[in-house]
Design a protein around this motif. Structure first.
Motif, PDB file in Angstrom:
ATOM      1  N   UNK A 144      31.895  31.169  -0.465  1.00  0.00           N
ATOM      2  CA  UNK A 144      30.465  30.865  -0.356  1.00  0.00           C
ATOM      3  C   UNK A 144      29.853  31.549   0.863  1.00  0.00           C
ATOM      4  N   UNK A 145      28.560  31.784   0.792  1.00  0.00           N
ATOM      5  CA  UNK A 145      27.804  32.312   1.915  1.00  0.00           C
ATOM      6  C   UNK A 145      26.584  31.434   2.150  1.00  0.00           C
ATOM      7  N   UNK A 146      25.880  31.687   3.238  1.00  0.00           N
ATOM      8  CA  UNK A 146      24.698  30.900   3.586  1.00  0.00           C
ATOM      9  C   UNK A 146      23.720  30.846   2.419  1.00  0.00           C
ATOM     10  N   UNK A 147      23.163  29.651   2.181  1.00  0.00           N
ATOM     11  CA  UNK A 147      22.345  29.424   1.001  1.00  0.00           C
ATOM     12  C   UNK A 147      20.945  29.976   1.033  1.00  0.00           C
ATOM     13  N   UNK A 148      20.468  30.419   2.189  1.00  0.00           N
ATOM     14  CA  UNK A 148      19.186  31.104   2.210  1.00  0.00           C
ATOM     15  C   UNK A 148      17.998  30.301   2.683  1.00  0.00           C
ATOM     16  N   UNK A 149      18.163  29.024   3.038  1.00  0.00           N
ATOM     17  CA  UNK A 149      17.049  28.240   3.570  1.00  0.00           C
ATOM     18  C   UNK A 149      17.479  27.538   4.848  1.00  0.00           C
ATOM     19  N   UNK A 150      16.518  27.307   5.746  1.00  0.00           N
ATOM     20  CA  UNK A 150      16.852  26.659   7.015  1.00  0.00           C
ATOM     21  C   UNK A 150      17.551  27.608   7.971  1.00  0.00           C
ATOM     22  N   UNK A 151      18.211  27.019   8.965  1.00  0.00           N
ATOM     23  CA  UNK A 151      18.903  27.811   9.978  1.00  0.00           C
ATOM     24  C   UNK A 151      20.277  28.238   9.470  1.00  0.00           C
ATOM     25  N   UNK A 152      20.699  29.438   9.854  1.00  0.00           N
ATOM     26  CA  UNK A 152      22.043  29.876   9.522  1.00  0.00           C
ATOM     27  C   UNK A 152      22.145  31.238   8.899  1.00  0.00           C
ATOM     28  N   UNK A 153      21.001  31.879   8.641  1.00  0.00           N
ATOM     29  CA  UNK A 153      20.996  33.219   8.074  1.00  0.00           C
ATOM     30  C   UNK A 153      20.592  34.244   9.119  1.00  0.00           C
ATOM     31  N   UNK A 154      19.344  34.732   9.015  1.00  0.00           N
ATOM     32  CA  UNK A 154      18.829  35.709   9.962  1.00  0.00           C
ATOM     33  C   UNK A 154      17.797  35.067  10.879  1.00  0.00           C
ATOM     34  N   UNK A 155      17.894  35.336  12.151  1.00  0.00           N
ATOM     35  CA  UNK A 155      16.926  34.792  13.103  1.00  0.00           C
ATOM     36  C   UNK A 155      15.506  35.247  12.775  1.00  0.00           C
ATOM     37  N   UNK A 156      15.345  36.491  12.361  1.00  0.00           N
ATOM     38  CA  UNK A 156      14.004  37.017  12.094  1.00  0.00           C
ATOM     39  C   UNK A 156      13.304  36.307  10.932  1.00  0.00           C
ATOM     40  N   UNK A 157      14.045  35.613  10.088  1.00  0.00           N
ATOM     41  CA  UNK A 157      13.407  34.881   8.991  1.00  0.00           C
ATOM     42  C   UNK A 157      12.598  33.693   9.498  1.00  0.00           C
ATOM     43  N   UNK A 158      12.727  33.375  10.782  1.00  0.00           N
ATOM     44  CA  UNK A 158      12.011  32.242  11.370  1.00  0.00           C
ATOM     45  C   UNK A 158      10.803  32.671  12.194  1.00  0.00           C
ATOM     46  N   UNK A 159      10.402  33.929  12.082  1.00  0.00           N
ATOM     47  CA  UNK A 159       9.254  34.421  12.857  1.00  0.00           C
ATOM     48  C   UNK A 159       7.988  33.615  12.572  1.00  0.00           C
ATOM     49  N   UNK A 160       7.713  33.338  11.301  1.00  0.00           N
ATOM     50  CA  UNK A 160       6.483  32.604  10.962  1.00  0.00           C
ATOM     51  C   UNK A 160       6.522  31.198  11.543  1.00  0.00           C
ATOM     52  N   UNK A 161       7.691  30.543  11.458  1.00  0.00           N
ATOM     53  CA  UNK A 161       7.824  29.206  12.036  1.00  0.00           C
ATOM     54  C   UNK A 161       7.628  29.249  13.547  1.00  0.00           C
ATOM     55  N   UNK A 162       8.157  30.280  14.205  1.00  0.00           N
ATOM     56  CA  UNK A 162       7.970  30.394  15.647  1.00  0.00           C
ATOM     57  C   UNK A 162       6.487  30.563  15.996  1.00  0.00           C
ATOM     58  N   UNK A 163       5.755  31.331  15.197  1.00  0.00           N
ATOM     59  CA  UNK A 163       4.322  31.473  15.448  1.00  0.00           C
ATOM     60  C   UNK A 163       3.610  30.127  15.328  1.00  0.00           C
ATOM     61  N   UNK A 164       4.012  29.328  14.337  1.00  0.00           N
ATOM     62  CA  UNK A 164       3.441  27.983  14.209  1.00  0.00           C
ATOM     63  C   UNK A 164       3.748  27.152  15.445  1.00  0.00           C
ATOM     64  N   UNK A 165       4.977  27.227  15.915  1.00  0.00           N
ATOM     65  CA  UNK A 165       5.373  26.450  17.095  1.00  0.00           C
ATOM     66  C   UNK A 165       4.620  26.905  18.342  1.00  0.00           C
ATOM     67  N   UNK A 166       4.495  28.206  18.539  1.00  0.00           N
ATOM     68  CA  UNK A 166       3.768  28.709  19.701  1.00  0.00           C
ATOM     69  C   UNK A 166       2.303  28.258  19.651  1.00  0.00           C
ATOM     70  N   UNK A 167       1.704  28.302  18.453  1.00  0.00           N
ATOM     71  CA  UNK A 167       0.299  27.933  18.309  1.00  0.00           C
ATOM     72  C   UNK A 167       0.052  26.475  18.648  1.00  0.00           C
ATOM     73  N   UNK A 168       1.049  25.599  18.404  1.00  0.00           N
ATOM     74  CA  UNK A 168       0.889  24.169  18.663  1.00  0.00           C
ATOM     75  C   UNK A 168       1.367  23.747  20.050  1.00  0.00           C
TER      76      UNK A 168
END
Length: 297
Positions: A144-168
């Motif tokens: 098995x490999x990482x399922x593709x959602x949440x943490x555990x794949x690529x850090x860059x896949x969280x860029x949009x979430x980081x922008x939300x966090x920075x904005x708040x």
């Protein structure tokens, strides 16, 4: 405390009624709410050996059933695989008596959560934690490999979430400095080795402590294959500088793996501070402390 939109409140008398109807063998056991800073479930002791977990966020029942079944399968796969106790899945319950969701019963794991028995300055705890992570990594992924959602794949896949966090977070954190940190962390390349089995959420509320040692690990429903650096989040969520070095040395982490671990800890912590600023200040404080550890090294 209400933490989410449409947060589902679970009174103890509803828990008693559900047990009496669906699991009458446990109906006479004492039921008591467990004080918890968790954000996913309300937790109730059922006698001395069981614990009921009731999801807090609403959703489609069949989808929630599949989620709980997946959690139970993960817990079952991990149970007994390391020397550190983890919960054993026991049963799944149905909606009823005003509670709109399925729920689960697990074995109770003794110990004090690390939010209350802080092991941050304990090299012995750091050694135990490294042994636990090593034990997880030794479990076969079965291809098995990482399922593709949440943490555990690529850090860059969280860029949009980081922008939300920075904005708040403008009135809560030094966002300019943290943006610069994320710009560096997100570029840490993926390790050139396969996914390993990971807990995925080694935070203080999921780790049990007795006499300064690791007594057990709970909330294991996310156990599965992921980036080998993912479980390094525990280094910053749980440990001060010297024990953190002990943890790293025991695992033999190189600079690249360590940097990606910092990235995963950053992704998780940024969301804790603003989202729980008023509704769960313990979680917000954990986020702040972890970010401070990341900033100061």
């Amino acid at each position: 405390m209400v933490m989410h939109p449409d947060h589902v409140v679970v009174p103890v008398d509803v828990v008693k009624a559900l047990l009496a109807e669906q699991f009458p063998a446990w109906a006479e056991l004492p039921i008591r709410a467990v004080a918890s800073y968790g954000t996913v479930n309300s937790v109730f002791r059922i006698g001395d050996r069981l614990v009921g977990r009731f999801p807090l966020e609403p959703g489609e029942v069949e989808q929630k059933v599949r989620w709980l079944e997946s959690e139970a399968a993960a817990a079952r796969e991990l149970f007994g695989r390391t020397r550190f106790p983890t919960p054993e899945p026991i049963a799944l319950g149905r909606p009823g008596h005003g509670y709109p969701l399925p729920w689960s019963v697990q074995s109770w794991v003794p110990g004090t959560v690390a939010t209350e028995a802080d092991p941050a300055d304990s090299p012995d705890f750091a050694t135990d934690l490294a042994e636990f992570v090593t034990g997880l990594r030794a479990i076969d992924t079965g291809g098995r490999t990482f399922g593709g959602s949440g943490r555990g794949g690529e850090l860059t896949s969280h860029d949009r979430w980081m922008e939300t966090c920075f904005a708040h977070s403008g009135e809560l954190l030094d966002v300019r400095r943290l943006r610069r940190m994320w710009a560096q962390l997100r570029t840490a390349p993926r390790l050139d080795r396969p996914d390993v089995m990971s807990h995925g959420d080694l935070m203080p509320g999921n780790v049990l402590v007795t006499a300064g040692r690791l007594a057990g690990v709970i909330d294991v429903g996310g156990f599965g294959p992921a980036d080998p650096a993912l479980d390094l989040v525990g280094a910053w969520h749980l440990l001060d500088a010297h024990p953190r070095r002990v943890f790293r040395e025991r695992l033999g982490c190189d600079d690249l793996e360590w940097e990606r671990g910092r990235g995963w800890a950053f992704v998780q912590s940024m969301g804790l501070v603003w989202y729980y600023a008023e509704s769960n200040r313990t979680m917000a404080t954990i986020g702040r402390r972890t970010l401070n550890r990341l900033v100061t090294g």
